[in-house]
Write a protein that holds these residues in place. Sequence first.
Motif, PDB file in Angstrom:
ATOM      1  N   ASP A  11       0.039  -1.928   2.207  1.00 31.30           N
ATOM      2  CA  ASP A  11       0.286  -3.112   3.015  1.00 31.30           C
ATOM      3  C   ASP A  11       0.591  -4.315   2.101  1.00 31.30           C
ATOM      4  O   ASP A  11      -0.096  -4.493   1.100  1.00 31.30           O
ATOM      5  CB  ASP A  11      -0.969  -3.395   3.857  1.00 31.30           C
ATOM      6  CG  ASP A  11      -0.844  -4.641   4.700  1.00 31.30           C
ATOM      7  OD1 ASP A  11      -0.031  -4.635   5.625  1.00 31.30           O
ATOM      8  OD2 ASP A  11      -1.562  -5.623   4.413  1.00 31.30           O
ATOM      9  N   PRO A  12       1.653  -5.102   2.339  1.00 31.34           N
ATOM     10  CA  PRO A  12       2.420  -5.223   3.576  1.00 31.34           C
ATOM     11  C   PRO A  12       3.754  -4.467   3.581  1.00 31.34           C
ATOM     12  O   PRO A  12       4.599  -4.736   4.440  1.00 31.34           O
ATOM     13  CB  PRO A  12       2.700  -6.725   3.623  1.00 31.34           C
ATOM     14  CG  PRO A  12       2.908  -7.077   2.176  1.00 31.34           C
ATOM     15  CD  PRO A  12       1.928  -6.210   1.410  1.00 31.34           C
ATOM     16  N   SER A  18       1.862   3.413   3.682  1.00 33.96           N
ATOM     17  CA  SER A  18       1.114   2.164   3.874  1.00 33.96           C
ATOM     18  C   SER A  18       0.248   2.238   5.120  1.00 33.96           C
ATOM     19  O   SER A  18      -0.935   1.859   5.102  1.00 33.96           O
ATOM     20  CB  SER A  18       2.076   0.980   3.977  1.00 33.96           C
ATOM     21  OG  SER A  18       2.779   0.778   2.775  1.00 33.96           O
ATOM     22  N   SER A  22      -3.806   2.370   4.804  1.00 28.18           N
ATOM     23  CA  SER A  22      -4.531   1.227   5.379  1.00 28.18           C
ATOM     24  C   SER A  22      -5.561   1.719   6.385  1.00 28.18           C
ATOM     25  O   SER A  22      -6.708   1.243   6.417  1.00 28.18           O
ATOM     26  CB  SER A  22      -3.547   0.260   6.049  1.00 28.18           C
ATOM     27  OG  SER A  22      -2.712  -0.358   5.106  1.00 28.18           O
ATOM     28  N   PRO A  42       2.904  -7.147  -3.860  1.00 28.93           N
ATOM     29  CA  PRO A  42       3.933  -6.921  -2.834  1.00 28.93           C
ATOM     30  C   PRO A  42       5.285  -7.470  -3.275  1.00 28.93           C
ATOM     31  O   PRO A  42       5.350  -8.333  -4.161  1.00 28.93           O
ATOM     32  CB  PRO A  42       3.391  -7.674  -1.617  1.00 28.93           C
ATOM     33  CG  PRO A  42       2.444  -8.672  -2.161  1.00 28.93           C
ATOM     34  CD  PRO A  42       1.863  -8.080  -3.404  1.00 28.93           C
ATOM     35  N   ALA A  48       0.564 -10.041   2.207  1.00 28.61           N
ATOM     36  CA  ALA A  48      -0.411  -9.087   2.738  1.00 28.61           C
ATOM     37  C   ALA A  48      -1.441  -9.808   3.595  1.00 28.61           C
ATOM     38  O   ALA A  48      -1.868 -10.920   3.284  1.00 28.61           O
ATOM     39  CB  ALA A  48      -1.101  -8.361   1.595  1.00 28.61           C
TER      40      ALA A  48
END
Length: 385
Positions: A11-12, A18, A22, A42, A48
């Motif tokens: 994430d993100p 992901s 998560s 990221p 995030a």
Amino acid sequence: MRVAIATRIFDPEPSAASFRLSALARSFFARGDEVRVLTVRPPRGATAAPAPYRVTRFPVIRDRTGYVRGYVQYMSFDIPLFFRVLCGMRQDAIVVEPPPTTALSVTVAARLRRTAVFPYAADVWSDASESTGAPRPVVAAVRWMERYSWSRAAGVLAVNDGVAARIMEIAPQAKVTVVGNGIDTDLFMPEGETAAEAPNTPYAIYTGTASEWQGAEVFVRAVAQLRDNGSALRLVFLGQGTSFPELQRLAEALDAPVDFHPPVPPAEAAAWLRGAAVSVASIRPGAGYDFAYPTKVFAAWACGTPVVYAGPGPAGVVLAGNPALGEGVDFSPAAVAGALERAVSDPGLDRKVIAEWAHENVSLGGVAARVTACVSASLPRSSPR
């Protein structure tokens, strides 16, 4: 337990890994475990969301599309990760996401610290390398890394029976548990907005990665055929992948009604799926991936969107047994075109029914619970802190 999750993607960044990881981190945290995610910074422009568990991020080299893909990119994560595992806080268990270079790095460092490692096996990378024409020494090296990591793991987490069977062929000593795969049904659901940028006409959508072994060009050719027959259906690609340049060239050459959009955050991807008449996914026959079960079909079903699937694999089997979810067909433009027409015009495809089936059968919450149970059961007891 003290549990770490080592992954080059989290994430993100919108990806199946992901979402899956998560959910796993949240599942461990909900049990009362001390969770730490070892990942990367990221991409530029992505932020995030705050997490209740600890996430440590290191800089990494990305390719032109902003993705951590390629051996140089992998090593820019794997080498620092080796020392993060070797010299960092002691863990009871480490769940590690592919590529095999990452699994190898974590396995070697963890063995020096006598820490249990649990590689996630969403697919078989050596088979994928072979199917895309990689040189024999590269395929052999990737297969050796997989065999080494799987054979020395406290447990290998396979997403389906086909992947598990292939792991046992490559590494007969591996302890494999089939944990399944799924999607976050709290995020991907039929209720909510649709994408503002979506076409005004009915559209089919292909979400996520498009690589050579998936053969997404079959959908470009199919919508070109439908256009010639007077259909207003458009095809939307939402994502990235090594096949995107070729798909764009093919769409231009055929003057096909196809739109290409870059990856978007999960909430936006769900909005695109809700507005689609149908979602599409495929596996090219004979590419060494007949056992794959594309996660993009789970996301579509969770949003109540029917799926047209082309090629071999578990998705086609599920669709054959559950026609309310869509249709599985042969890997050919004509077969796909016919299925797309039927999906768009079929009043019997009830989106509420599709979403309810997804919630019961492919929720990531259930997958994460199976992984946490597997990890916990594989350890004799929690280590002293």
